[in-house]
Design an enzyme around this catalytic site. Sequence first.
Site, PDB file in Angstrom:
ATOM      1  N   CYS A   2      -9.650  -6.280   8.972  1.00  0.00           N
ATOM      2  CA  CYS A   2     -10.718  -6.861   8.151  1.00  0.00           C
ATOM      3  C   CYS A   2     -11.616  -7.761   8.978  1.00  0.00           C
ATOM      4  O   CYS A   2     -12.756  -7.995   8.617  1.00  0.00           O
ATOM      5  CB  CYS A   2     -10.110  -7.633   6.993  1.00  0.00           C
ATOM      6  SG  CYS A   2      -8.899  -8.823   7.551  1.00  0.00           S
ATOM      7  N   GLU A  13      -8.290 -11.797  -0.452  1.00  0.00           N
ATOM      8  CA  GLU A  13      -8.665 -11.579   0.955  1.00  0.00           C
ATOM      9  C   GLU A  13      -9.258 -10.181   1.017  1.00  0.00           C
ATOM     10  O   GLU A  13      -8.529  -9.189   0.991  1.00  0.00           O
ATOM     11  CB  GLU A  13      -7.418 -11.665   1.853  1.00  0.00           C
ATOM     12  CG  GLU A  13      -6.790 -13.047   1.911  1.00  0.00           C
ATOM     13  CD  GLU A  13      -7.606 -14.052   2.717  1.00  0.00           C
ATOM     14  OE1 GLU A  13      -8.559 -13.638   3.408  1.00  0.00           O
ATOM     15  OE2 GLU A  13      -7.286 -15.248   2.639  1.00  0.00           O
ATOM     16  N   ALA A  17       0.852  -1.200   0.000  1.00  0.00           N
ATOM     17  CA  ALA A  17       0.000   0.000   0.000  1.00  0.00           C
ATOM     18  C   ALA A  17       0.884   1.246   0.000  1.00  0.00           C
ATOM     19  O   ALA A  17       1.959   1.265   0.608  1.00  0.00           O
ATOM     20  CB  ALA A  17      -0.892  -0.009   1.237  1.00  0.00           C
TER      21      ALA A  17
HETATM   22  P1  NAP Z   1      -7.496  -1.019  -0.837  1.00  0.00           P
HETATM   23  O1  NAP Z   1      -7.760   0.402  -1.054  1.00  0.00           O
HETATM   24  O2  NAP Z   1      -8.312  -2.017  -1.557  1.00  0.00           O
HETATM   25  O3  NAP Z   1      -5.959  -1.252  -1.139  1.00  0.00           O
HETATM   26  C1  NAP Z   1      -5.322  -2.495  -1.039  1.00  0.00           C
HETATM   27  C2  NAP Z   1      -4.164  -2.528  -1.975  1.00  0.00           C
HETATM   28  O4  NAP Z   1      -4.628  -2.401  -3.312  1.00  0.00           O
HETATM   29  C3  NAP Z   1      -3.168  -1.403  -1.763  1.00  0.00           C
HETATM   30  O5  NAP Z   1      -1.889  -1.875  -2.068  1.00  0.00           O
HETATM   31  C4  NAP Z   1      -3.621  -0.392  -2.798  1.00  0.00           C
HETATM   32  O6  NAP Z   1      -2.635   0.514  -3.192  1.00  0.00           O
HETATM   33  C5  NAP Z   1      -4.004  -1.299  -3.939  1.00  0.00           C
HETATM   34  N1  NAP Z   1      -4.918  -0.675  -4.877  1.00  0.00           N
HETATM   35  C6  NAP Z   1      -5.813   0.321  -4.653  1.00  0.00           C
HETATM   36  N2  NAP Z   1      -6.498   0.586  -5.790  1.00  0.00           N
HETATM   37  C7  NAP Z   1      -6.023  -0.256  -6.735  1.00  0.00           C
HETATM   38  C8  NAP Z   1      -6.331  -0.470  -8.112  1.00  0.00           C
HETATM   39  N3  NAP Z   1      -7.273   0.239  -8.734  1.00  0.00           N
HETATM   40  N4  NAP Z   1      -5.656  -1.413  -8.779  1.00  0.00           N
HETATM   41  C9  NAP Z   1      -4.709  -2.129  -8.157  1.00  0.00           C
HETATM   42  N5  NAP Z   1      -4.368  -1.984  -6.869  1.00  0.00           N
HETATM   43  C10 NAP Z   1      -5.024  -1.056  -6.162  1.00  0.00           C
HETATM   44  O7  NAP Z   1      -7.638  -1.406   0.690  1.00  0.00           O
HETATM   45  P2  NAP Z   1      -6.962  -0.643   1.905  1.00  0.00           P
HETATM   46  O8  NAP Z   1      -7.724   0.602   2.106  1.00  0.00           O
HETATM   47  O9  NAP Z   1      -5.510  -0.539   1.744  1.00  0.00           O
HETATM   48  O10 NAP Z   1      -7.166  -1.710   3.073  1.00  0.00           O
HETATM   49  C11 NAP Z   1      -8.359  -1.852   3.736  1.00  0.00           C
HETATM   50  C12 NAP Z   1      -9.181  -3.008   3.174  1.00  0.00           C
HETATM   51  O11 NAP Z   1      -8.441  -4.215   3.172  1.00  0.00           O
HETATM   52  C13 NAP Z   1     -10.383  -3.286   4.016  1.00  0.00           C
HETATM   53  O12 NAP Z   1     -11.501  -3.504   3.209  1.00  0.00           O
HETATM   54  C14 NAP Z   1     -10.011  -4.564   4.749  1.00  0.00           C
HETATM   55  O13 NAP Z   1     -11.094  -5.317   5.167  1.00  0.00           O
HETATM   56  C15 NAP Z   1      -9.198  -5.273   3.742  1.00  0.00           C
HETATM   57  N6  NAP Z   1      -8.350  -6.280   4.373  1.00  0.00           N
HETATM   58  C16 NAP Z   1      -8.661  -7.592   4.201  1.00  0.00           C
HETATM   59  C17 NAP Z   1      -7.920  -8.574   4.810  1.00  0.00           C
HETATM   60  C18 NAP Z   1      -8.267 -10.014   4.624  1.00  0.00           C
HETATM   61  O14 NAP Z   1      -7.436 -10.850   4.910  1.00  0.00           O
HETATM   62  N7  NAP Z   1      -9.447 -10.371   4.142  1.00  0.00           N
HETATM   63  C19 NAP Z   1      -6.814  -8.223   5.594  1.00  0.00           C
HETATM   64  C20 NAP Z   1      -6.510  -6.879   5.760  1.00  0.00           C
HETATM   65  C21 NAP Z   1      -7.291  -5.919   5.128  1.00  0.00           C
HETATM   66  P3  NAP Z   1      -2.695   2.049  -2.690  1.00  0.00           P
HETATM   67  O15 NAP Z   1      -2.329   2.005  -1.279  1.00  0.00           O
HETATM   68  O16 NAP Z   1      -1.708   2.742  -3.534  1.00  0.00           O
HETATM   69  O17 NAP Z   1      -4.107   2.524  -2.901  1.00  0.00           O
END
Ligand code: NAP
Length: 485
Positions: free
Chosen positions: A292, A258, A184
């Site tokens: 999450c 995930e 991230a």
């Molecule tokens: P996010 O916005 O979906 O980002 C996750 C990753 O994806 C980051 O590296 C982000 O990079 C990247 N990303 C964002 N937009 C993208 C795109 N259009 N194309 C490709 N990659 C992209 O999530 P977050 O805000 O970092 O994290 C919170 C979320 O993660 C929550 O929904 C949480 O529930 C979930 N989570 C799930 C688990 C599980 O095991 N199920 C564990 C932890 C967290 P950037 O930072 O540059 O945007």
Amino acid sequence: MSLIEELVASGRHRLLIGGEWRDASDGAEITVLDPATAEPITAVPSGSVADGLAAVDAAAEAAPAWADTPPRERAEILRAAFEALVDRADAFAELIVREMGKALREAKAEVLYAAEFFRWFSGEAVRNLGSIATAPAGDKRIISIHQPVGVSLLVTPWNFPAAMATRKIGPAIAAGCTMILKPASDTPLTALAIGALLEEVGVPPGVVNVVPTSRSGEVVGAMLDDPRVRKLSFTGSTEVGKLLLEKAARHVVNCSMELGGNAPFVVFEDADLDAAVEGAMVAKMRNGGQSCIAANRIYVHAAVADAFADRFAAAMAATRVGVGLDPSTELGPLINLQAAEGIAELVDQTASHGAQVRVGGRRPDRPGFFFEPTVLTDVRPDDPILATEIFGPVAPIVTFETEEEAIDLANGTLWGLAAYVYTGDLARGLRVAEAIEAGMVGINRGLISDPAAPFGGVKESGLGREGAHEGLMEFLETKYIAASW
Ligand code: NAP
Ligand code: MG
């Protein structure tokens, strides 16, 4: 010297591609902020599409030799990585606090949890077991073997910047895959520090490449467009996960997802209330609610709702809020301004629908992205807050009357990651656990994560599992060989 200073002094705060630490091809940078002060810490290169593709080149080039490495050798590298990370746990914890904000004690716990994935998959590396059977018709042998899936793209979130990375890197190394880690953009330093640590323990050049970027959509999209990438392991929001599943369809890339959660925390009238309050504190407040599997909806039987709310509100009110580096801090800041503002708005909105703010409810008057521990009671079962992944220290409490109603409420969401059930009747606990649509259920406990357990969700919370033996299988393809002799 802090780990950040060490990385910067040695140039290892930059992109790691093919064993070289380099600047972005176009010189772009990401400024990393300290969420406790909103001040910049340092800057790291922001990978371009060209850098992303260079990392795919490096991973593809390293792939054949790495797949041929004896499993024992990969196991020993992982074991060394486990020991190195435990040795440096304090330095890594401090780094996580600086860029991510969580309380030091939680950062330390995260580092040890992250290290455990290296230890677990060190064991799994030598347990890539196939099978052989005689076909029912007796005409042949059915031999199944498991081979590395290939070049893997690992995309991780900011909330557990070390553990979410090692939970993917560990099994990928164990399976014999080469990889590109795209952390991230809020937390690139932890990922780079892990890249440096893996280099030190003998991971060959090109096996683990680390490419932070603020242009995530573009760079990840370009990598998924490259047919040499055969695996996407993503942890993040459901919204971004869906986008990436569509992109991965182009070359039919193997996906482990995930995604987000909306965990119910159900307290029955026969529960040990002190244990339930303690469990709710862990399930809600681990990482300031930015998890999450955080308890997002607290459902309490009407007969014990007031008693539970009083004790839980007291525990929340007693939580020490402060900068993460202060060892007495229990709750640090949220990740960024957008998160803090979003949660303030959500709380105001819920209060305007008639919920009572029992504790907290505001952003404290101090620099950084803080939000007070907050308890909301009298929340309507259909309030929008219950359909939102809160991702902050806010606990909405809803009451119910019957077991059936509790199950219906718990299942009334598109997500299905974790759930928690508190009851003194284990038969009821197991019955409800089976009825709840979630990948993971905690019975009479608020902490469920374990590297030896299969972590993952159903419904829109994801595909596949991390940790356990399943975590290794996500990085392996099955090949069937039909043989006669
Ligand atoms: P996010 O916005 O979906 O980002 C996750 C990753 O994806 C980051 O590296 C982000 O990079 C990247 N990303 C964002 N937009 C993208 C795109 N259009 N194309 C490709 N990659 C992209 O999530 P977050 O805000 O970092 O994290 C919170 C979320 O993660 C929550 O929904 C949480 O529930 C979930 N989570 C799930 C688990 C599980 O095991 N199920 C564990 C932890 C967290 P950037 O930072 O540059 O945007
Ligand atoms: Mg984001």
